[in-house]
Design an enzyme around this catalytic site. Structure first.
Site, PDB file in Angstrom:
ATOM      1  N   CYS A   1      62.027  31.314  34.076  1.00 41.00           N
ATOM      2  CA  CYS A   1      60.676  31.856  34.231  1.00 41.00           C
ATOM      3  C   CYS A   1      60.166  31.722  35.662  1.00 41.00           C
ATOM      4  CB  CYS A   1      59.715  31.168  33.266  1.00 41.00           C
ATOM      5  SG  CYS A   1      59.546  29.396  33.529  1.00 41.00           S
ATOM      6  N   ASN A   2      60.789  30.846  36.457  1.00 45.66           N
ATOM      7  CA  ASN A   2      60.309  30.600  37.816  1.00 45.66           C
ATOM      8  C   ASN A   2      61.235  31.088  38.920  1.00 45.66           C
ATOM      9  OD1 ASN A   2      57.761  29.450  37.599  1.00 45.66           O
ATOM     10  ND2 ASN A   2      58.614  27.479  36.998  1.00 45.66           N
TER      11      ASN A   2
END
Length: 448
Positions: free
Chosen positions: A49-50
């Site tokens: 997600c990052n």
């Protein structure tokens, strides 16, 4: 020598929507698209997600990575391109938690393990990347064992809970709905279980998994299709699914707050996002996403400054060992090819001798064995000292000497060697994936 290069898109330069748009295919598609390139000999993709990170072994890494960046449609201002040394240091820092939004968090190490294993099963890795990633995983474990860098808020999940506490001034008596029972959802639920909240509701596409987590943590399982029924009673909603579409649209949230006056906090930690951004226009609704967690990240960074210094020292020590390992590998490869070349000559000449002797009288097994032992012993004694010299040169970093030896004996025909290995692997790659790969794909899903 062909080395590692990488391109990195992360929370440090890219906003949520920019990371979302970095790649729209699945992991299989991305890996195959990379690996089929003529000049990509090995590759690994890390997608969370990052971050979206691509590691390649290629003699033309710059042009290869720039072409992939262009294909992905990612702006170069959000991409970091790293050469060999920078890639190794970044990977070790990443595994150690130093590159995470929440410094020291444990989740990234598990993600690296899973995604590296996925690429390995797909057949896109080789000796160079395997050495780097196995070292990174080992270093990540060492840092967590020898420092306190992972104490406190150590994941996106726990940071989301801390953010909710900051906004409400505590979560005592609050009802919290967690959407998604993947790794992040479990971390959120576990962090919530330590708080004095009224109730935890866990919604998931696979109801059985929601039941298992709810049972373990004393919460309540909810079917994903039933979340509309639970929204009106929730004070906080933390969503982190792998869905390719919005889980909570403006319409759903608007319907949920019709009969209530108290505040509803929505925290979206998914990539792509689970919650439609326009919900912020609704009264008594506050929406936070990954970008908001930077506040928590900065606070944690201050707390862990001293531990990060210890981790940095470990990384520098391990980088030296890793580079030494690569140097030894190069020497071992040259030595192996030298022995193979000389042994091929040995076998041919031994056979000639056997044939000549056979023309005079019958040659038995004993004579053949003596000739075999003799020629092998001669080769080993002649190459024994050069082998030591090559290893010493490698450890001292004498690349020029190794290159001269390589040219003199026509060793290390790198492109041919890599292409043969690559073709053999590529022929084995089949459509679809194994059960283990399917689980990784679901956990780190890249949505269409």
């Amino acid at each position: 020598m062909t080395e590692i290069s990488s391109m990195v898109i992360s929370h440090k330069k890219a906003k949520v929507e920019e990371m979302e748009s970095a790649w729209h295919g699945d992991l299989d598609g991305l890996l195959r698209n990379l690996y089929k390139h003529e000049y990509v000999y090995e590759c690994v993709v890390l997608k969370t997600c990052n971050r979206v990170e691509i590691y390649v072994v290629s003699p033309k890494s710059s042009s290869v990575l720039f072409s992939f960046a262009k294909e992905m449609g990612a702006s170069t201002h959000i991409i970091d391109f790293y050469g060999h040394d920078e890639s190794l240091e970044h990977l070790l820092r990443l595994a150690g938690g130093l590159e995470s939004m929440i410094v020291g968090e444990d989740q990234i190490l598990g993600q690296i393990k899973d995604l590296y294993a996925y690429s390995k099963k797909a057949g896109t890795t080789g000796k160079i990347l395997e050495t780097a990633f196995e070292k990174a995983i080992q270093v990540g474990k060492r840092i967590r064992n020898e420092t306190r860098i992972n104490k406190g808020s150590v994941s996106i999940g726990s940071a989301a809970v801390d953010l909710a506490e900051d906004i409400f001034g505590g979560l005592t008596g609050k009802n919290v709905l967690v959407i998604g029972a993947g790794e992040i959802g479990v971390l959120v639920a576990k962090a919530l279980a330590e708080k004095d909240i009224e109730a935890i509701y866990i919604a998931n596409r696979t109801y059985k998994k929601a039941e298992e987590i709810a049972y373990e943590l004393g919460g309540h399982a909810v079917r994903l299709d039933d979340i509309r029924d639970y929204l009106p009673g929730a004070d906080v909603v933390i969503s982190g699914t792998g869905a390719p579409h919005y889980i909570l649209t403006r319409e759903i949230v608007e319907e949920a707050i019709k009969c209530r006056e108290r505040k509803l906090l929505l925290i979206d930690i998914a990539n792509p996002r689970d919650i439609e951004e326009s919900v912020v226009e609704l009264e008594n609704v506050e929406l936070c996403n990954i970008d908001n967690l930077r506040v928590i990240s900065e606070r944690t960074l201050r707390m862990r400054k001293e531990e990060a210094k210890k981790a940095e020292a470990i990384i520098q020590e391990e980088i030296r060992l890793l580079n030494l390992q690569y140097k030894r590998q190069k020497a071992d490869r040259l030595i192996s090819e030298l022995y193979k070349q000389v042994y091929d000559v040995r076998l041919r000449e031994r056979q000639k001798a056997v044939n000549r002797l056979s023309s005079y009288h019958t040659i038995g097994d004993i004579e053949t064995e003596v000739l075999d032992d003799l020629t092998r012993s001669i080769v080993n004694k002649i190459l024994g000292e050069p082998t030591k010299v090559l290893r010493q040169a490698a450890e001292l970093g004498n690349e020029e000497f190794l290159d001269v030896v390589s040219r003199v004996f026509c060793l290390d025909k790198e492109k041919v060697r890599f292409e043969k290995i690559k073709q053999a692997k590529f022929d084995q790659i089949k459509p679809g994936c194994t059960k283990e790969q399917a689980e990784v794909k679901e956990e780190y899903a890249v949505k269409d």
